[in-house]
Scaffold this motif. Structure first.
Motif, PDB file in Angstrom:
ATOM      1  N   ALA A   1       0.836  -1.194   0.000  1.00  0.00           N
ATOM      2  CA  ALA A   1       0.000   0.000   0.000  1.00  0.00           C
ATOM      3  C   ALA A   1       0.869   1.241   0.000  1.00  0.00           C
ATOM      4  N   GLU A   2       0.333   2.290  -0.604  1.00  0.00           N
ATOM      5  CA  GLU A   2       0.960   3.608  -0.542  1.00  0.00           C
ATOM      6  C   GLU A   2       0.012   4.541   0.185  1.00  0.00           C
ATOM      7  N   LEU A   3       0.572   5.406   1.018  1.00  0.00           N
ATOM      8  CA  LEU A   3      -0.216   6.363   1.783  1.00  0.00           C
ATOM      9  C   LEU A   3       0.248   7.760   1.421  1.00  0.00           C
ATOM     10  N   ARG A   4      -0.715   8.613   1.129  1.00  0.00           N
ATOM     11  CA  ARG A   4      -0.427  10.009   0.798  1.00  0.00           C
ATOM     12  C   ARG A   4      -1.144  10.890   1.814  1.00  0.00           C
ATOM     13  N   GLN A   5      -0.367  11.450   2.715  1.00  0.00           N
ATOM     14  CA  GLN A   5      -0.931  12.301   3.761  1.00  0.00           C
ATOM     15  C   GLN A   5      -0.915  13.750   3.304  1.00  0.00           C
ATOM     16  N   LEU A   6      -2.106  14.341   3.258  1.00  0.00           N
ATOM     17  CA  LEU A   6      -2.260  15.721   2.823  1.00  0.00           C
ATOM     18  C   LEU A   6      -2.570  16.587   4.037  1.00  0.00           C
ATOM     19  N   THR A   7      -1.743  17.595   4.266  1.00  0.00           N
ATOM     20  CA  THR A   7      -1.940  18.536   5.362  1.00  0.00           C
ATOM     21  C   THR A   7      -2.230  19.902   4.772  1.00  0.00           C
ATOM     22  N   VAL A   8      -3.388  20.456   5.114  1.00  0.00           N
ATOM     23  CA  VAL A   8      -3.818  21.734   4.545  1.00  0.00           C
ATOM     24  C   VAL A   8      -4.027  22.722   5.681  1.00  0.00           C
ATOM     25  N   THR A   9      -3.374  23.871   5.591  1.00  0.00           N
ATOM     26  CA  THR A   9      -3.494  24.920   6.600  1.00  0.00           C
ATOM     27  C   THR A   9      -4.150  26.143   5.979  1.00  0.00           C
ATOM     28  N   ASN A  10      -5.169  26.649   6.643  1.00  0.00           N
ATOM     29  CA  ASN A  10      -5.900  27.835   6.197  1.00  0.00           C
ATOM     30  C   ASN A  10      -5.163  29.079   6.675  1.00  0.00           C
ATOM     31  N   LEU A  11      -4.626  29.864   5.756  1.00  0.00           N
ATOM     32  CA  LEU A  11      -3.863  31.058   6.109  1.00  0.00           C
ATOM     33  C   LEU A  11      -4.735  32.308   6.221  1.00  0.00           C
ATOM     34  N   GLU A  12      -6.022  32.136   5.970  1.00  0.00           N
ATOM     35  CA  GLU A  12      -6.936  33.273   6.060  1.00  0.00           C
ATOM     36  C   GLU A  12      -7.447  33.442   7.493  1.00  0.00           C
ATOM     37  N   ASN A  13      -8.098  34.575   7.738  1.00  0.00           N
ATOM     38  CA  ASN A  13      -8.647  34.867   9.063  1.00  0.00           C
ATOM     39  C   ASN A  13     -10.125  34.513   9.160  1.00  0.00           C
ATOM     40  N   HIS A  14     -10.616  33.685   8.249  1.00  0.00           N
ATOM     41  CA  HIS A  14     -12.006  33.240   8.315  1.00  0.00           C
ATOM     42  C   HIS A  14     -12.063  31.763   7.949  1.00  0.00           C
ATOM     43  N   ASP A  15     -13.129  31.091   8.381  1.00  0.00           N
ATOM     44  CA  ASP A  15     -13.281  29.664   8.117  1.00  0.00           C
ATOM     45  C   ASP A  15     -13.453  29.412   6.620  1.00  0.00           C
TER      46      ASP A  15
END
Length: 826
Positions: free
Chosen positions: A364-378
């Motif tokens: 198996a291959e695992l691809r971990q995606l980490t996303v950070t919101n740089l804005e000041n709103h959701d």
């Protein structure tokens, strides 16, 4: 050549005292320095390399220019290694005679000079810094400050030298200041600094003479590609550690996805292999089967398993790597370690990190995606995976992808929220293989998982992975599975990211020999998993760089252009030596027993590639002169047998093999063919494996692709009543005489499938579709294509295009849908 002798040669030739041939009789032995190769001098002193530069010009990128710049860089590095100011050259030093006169000798940097014992003395001469100022004025200015702090400046300028040699130091002293001035060195200092301040005034005066101008073309000489490497003395290697194997650091790092040749990394557990490029493309393979579709394409580099990101509110689209969206990041960084690949990019509003590993336990291959919101709103982000399913040998998929697709079935398993795909066996003995694809989210989602298995629905007619309709158009996935003409696996989660917050998603692709085993393994990966690290070996990164050349054609380690143009014949010319020509070839040429270590290292590399799932042929060519003594050949064969036995397995033809050949038994024409066929050519006389790989592999950034305008999403029907077409169906019809079929398409309008016309005679032909794409063949449309054909009814990528420019330079005319005919990678 690296001495004042070159100045005497130029003057003698300019005066007519000697013929121009004199210049080419000067010695040109090279030695590895950093990522390049520099001319060898006698003592490795700054005087030998830079004194002629006081009056002689050296064209940019010429052999002399590169040598001098590499030498200055090495001198600076050497000073750092010895923790002293830099600048070593012949000079006075700390010993005196009975009359208390300072003694004089030549000093240099070990590895640059042929003289023995260069490591024994550490003598720094300020005039060497002045000479280097002609090439590196800022570094020289900083070094002058260090010299002054060390006590090198006297009443009339800088003293002759600082002697740091331990055997010459008085008790409790760190340095001996050689308090003398030598007119020769002071004069060179004045002329050198004058050149710096007045932009080479003394050189311009010298070259203004007509006789010098007549001879200055000799200075244009470039660094030769094929040349013997001069090795330093053995004791210098032990003491200075200067020319130790230049093994790269434990991490490889790239700051751009736009290299001319995609920079690859291989991950494998011995069964399941992933190749990923710095742009985020690549392939997955399992036990000789292609899991996902891939083609060697250095231009578009648009194949692989991808993750799309789309802002649900604004419609802005990104991808986890540069591919496939092609969105330029504010910052882009790629890090390759032995056990993982990581792509990090920062946009104005998002920070995206993709980490890829292969499980050491499961296939198996695992691809971990980490996303950070740089804005000041959701924000709400749609994350969509995509991969084309193959589950067949790579060669079979390349031969007829449309036919290969017909045997793949897909299935959605609701309880696991996973997509399955399998290939129906075509015979009773053909094993059935299952692919499972699932996603795990660490964060808040809307709970509505979407899936897709039909590539035509995902991309949209006439589109490709750069602009899939289901992503850029914001359309929902169809949630269908079953038998489709063009199978993919795609999952979509909508995740909520709070202001300045982060979410993690792990997408898993796994392969198993049965449906039951695939479901059991998929159950393990339903929750976000941590990645297990493995130990790194420096040598593995060297083998990775070579593997890069095997996967993507790269000129840096290929044969010289002369060999490529002289080569005649094809793979059949290699069959007499047992080499099929079906696999990439690495060719090593050795001449002496001392080169066996290099052969042993290449054998380890071949085993490493095999363990990573990459098939390649290694050819060891014994280039030792004809001899009745079989010693070297026997040593090679014994070493090959021993290493393969120790590996604990047998190589099969489909995995590539090792071939040991004697050059005196291989005709010259076949040797040229071998060199031309090899993607990796290593000549032992050019230095160690690391020196050849590191010296030649330099990042070559390509052009940044232009950003295309979005495609229109609405179709316009165009009617041409004046054509009076018979049997008109809304897209086309026959002319009145029945001799032509006319297709009329409006903006954003496509035929349901490519509508082609074949024009051919019994020996030559071409086909073209309604979108203008096509290809040409000779004799046989499948086996002898002259231009490529994608056999892709969805994107219908062209193999031939004709472009036009209109108006002022830089303004191009494209088709109505603003399609890029080649797509673009970099």
């Amino acid at each position: 050549m690296a001495s004042e002798a070159r100045q005497g040669s130029i003057v003698a030739i300019a005066k007519g005292d000697v013929s121009p041939r004199h210049w080419f009789l000067l010695g040109r032995a090279l030695t590895p320095v950093g990522r390049g190769a520099a001319l060898v001098s006698w003592s490795g002193s700054m005087f030998e390399y830079l004194m002629p530069l006081l009056v002689m010009q050296q064209p940019a990128r010429s052999l002399l220019d590169l040598t001098c710049r590499l030498v200055v860089a090495r001198q600076i590095q050497y000073g750092t290694e010895r923790t002293v100011p830099w600048g070593v050259s012949e000079s006075g030093h700390g010993l005196r005679d009975v009359e208390l006169t300072y003694q004089y000798s030549n000093f240099g940097v070990p590895g640059l000079g042929l003289k023995r014992g260069l490591f024994e003395d550490v003598v720094v001469a300020p005039y060497a810094t002045a000479l280097a100022a002609m090439l590196e004025p800022r570094a020289a200015l900083d070094n002058f400050a260090r010299l002054e702090e060390a006590g090198a400046r006297g009443a009339y300028g800088f003293y002759e030298a600082l002697d740091y040699t331990p055997s010459k130091l008085p008790e409790n002293a760190r340095v001996v200041v050689v308090r003398s001035y030598m007119a020769h060195h002071q004069g060179m200092t004045l002329v050198s600094l004058g050149n710096v301040v007045h932009d080479g005034l003394t050189r311009r005066r010298f070259h203004a003479h007509p006789m010098v101008q007549a001879a200055e073309l000799l200075l244009q000489e470039r660094t030769p590609r094929a040349v013997a490497v001069a090795r330093p003395r053995g004791e210098e290697v032990r003491e200075a550690a200067l020319v130790r194997d230049l093994l790269p650091a434990s991490l490889r790092r790239f700051e751009s996805p736009h290299d001319i040749t995609p920079r690859t990394h291989l991950l494998s557990n011995g069964r399941y292999t992933v190749m990923v490029t710095a742009a985020g493309s690549g392939f997955s393979r399992w036990r000789g089967l292609a899991v996902t579709r891939w083609r060697e394409d250095t231009t578009r580099d648009c194949w692989g398993s991808f993750l799309y990101l789309r802002d649900a509110e604004t419609g802005e689209v990104w991808s986890a790597g540069f591919q496939p969206s092609g969105t330029e990041a504010d910052e882009y960084d790629v890090v390759y370690a032995e056990d993982r690949a990581k792509i990090m990019q920062r946009h104005r509003s998002l920070s995206i990190a993709l980490e890829i590993v292969v499980s050491p336990e499961d296939d198996a291959e695992l691809r971990q995606l980490t996303v950070t919101n740089l804005e000041n709103h959701d924000r709400e982000i749609d994350v969509t995976s995509f991969a084309e399913v193959v589950l067949a040998p790579q060669g079979a998929d390349e031969a007829h992808p449309a036919f290969s697709n017909l045997f793949v079935e897909t299935e959605f398993v609701p309880e696991l929220r996973a997509l399955l795909a399998t290939r129906r066996p075509r015979s009773a003995v053909e094993p059935q293989v299952w692919l499972a694809h699932l996603a795990a989210v660490e964060g808040e989602t809307d709970g509505n998982l979407q899936h897709e298995s039909d590539r035509a629905r995902f991309l949209g007619r006439g589109r490709d992975v750069r602009t899939p309709l289901s992503v850029v158009g914001g359309e929902a996935l169809s949630n269908t599975a079953g038998t489709v003409l063009d199978p993919i696996v795609s999952l979509r989660h909508r995740v909520a990211i709070p202001a300045r917050g982060t979410v993690n998603l792990v997408f898993t692709w796994l392969v198993a020999p049965s449906r039951k085993e695939a479901l059991e393994t998929a159950e393990k990966y339903r929750q976000p998993a941590t990645f297990e690290r493995e130990s790194c070996r420096d040598e593995a990164h060297l083998f990775q760089r070579l593997g890069n050349r095997l996967l993507y054609t790269d000129p840096t380690l290929r044969a010289a252009p002369h060999d490529l143009t002289m080569s005649r014949g094809g793979p059949s010319g290699l069959w007499a030596y047992g080499i099929s020509g079906d696999h990439p070839i690495a060719l090593l040429s050795i001449e002496t027993e001392e080169d066996l270590q290099l052969a042993r290292q290449l054998l380890r590399a071949h085993e490493y590639w095999y363990r990573k799932g990459i098939s390649a042929d290694l050819v060891i060519l014994n280039a030792q002169g004809t001899s009745y003594a079989p010693g070297l050949q026997e040593s090679i064969e014994a070493m090959v047998q021993a290493i393969q036995s120790a590996a604990g397995h047998e190589h099969h033809p489909e995995h590539g093999g090792v071939f040991s050949l004697r050059a005196d038994l291989v005709p010259p024409r076949d040797q040229i063919l071998l060199r031309a066929a090899a993607r990796v050519l290593i000549l032992a006389r050019r230095g160690t494996l690391a020196e050849q790989v590191v010296r030649l592999q330099q990042s070559r950034p390509g052009p940044v692709p232009p950003q295309l305008r979005p495609r229109p999403t609405t179709a316009e029907t165009v009617l041409h009543p004046e054509l009076d077409l018979e049997f008109f169906n809304g897209l086309g019809g026959f002319t009145a005489d029945g001799r032509e079929y006319v297709t009329t398409l409006g903006k954003g309008q496509w035929t349901p499938a490519p509508w082609i016309n074949v024009v051919a005679n019994p020996r030559f032909g071409f086909q073209v579709s309604e979108s203008g794409s096509g290809y040409t063949w000779s004799e046989n449309s499948r086996e002898n294509k002259l231009t490529p054909w994608s056999n892709d009814p969805v994107s219908d990528a062209p193999g031939e295009t004709v472009g036009a420019r209109l108006g002022k330079p830089g303004i191009g005319v494209q088709s109505d849908d603003e399609a890029d005919p080649l797509g673009h990678r970099g």
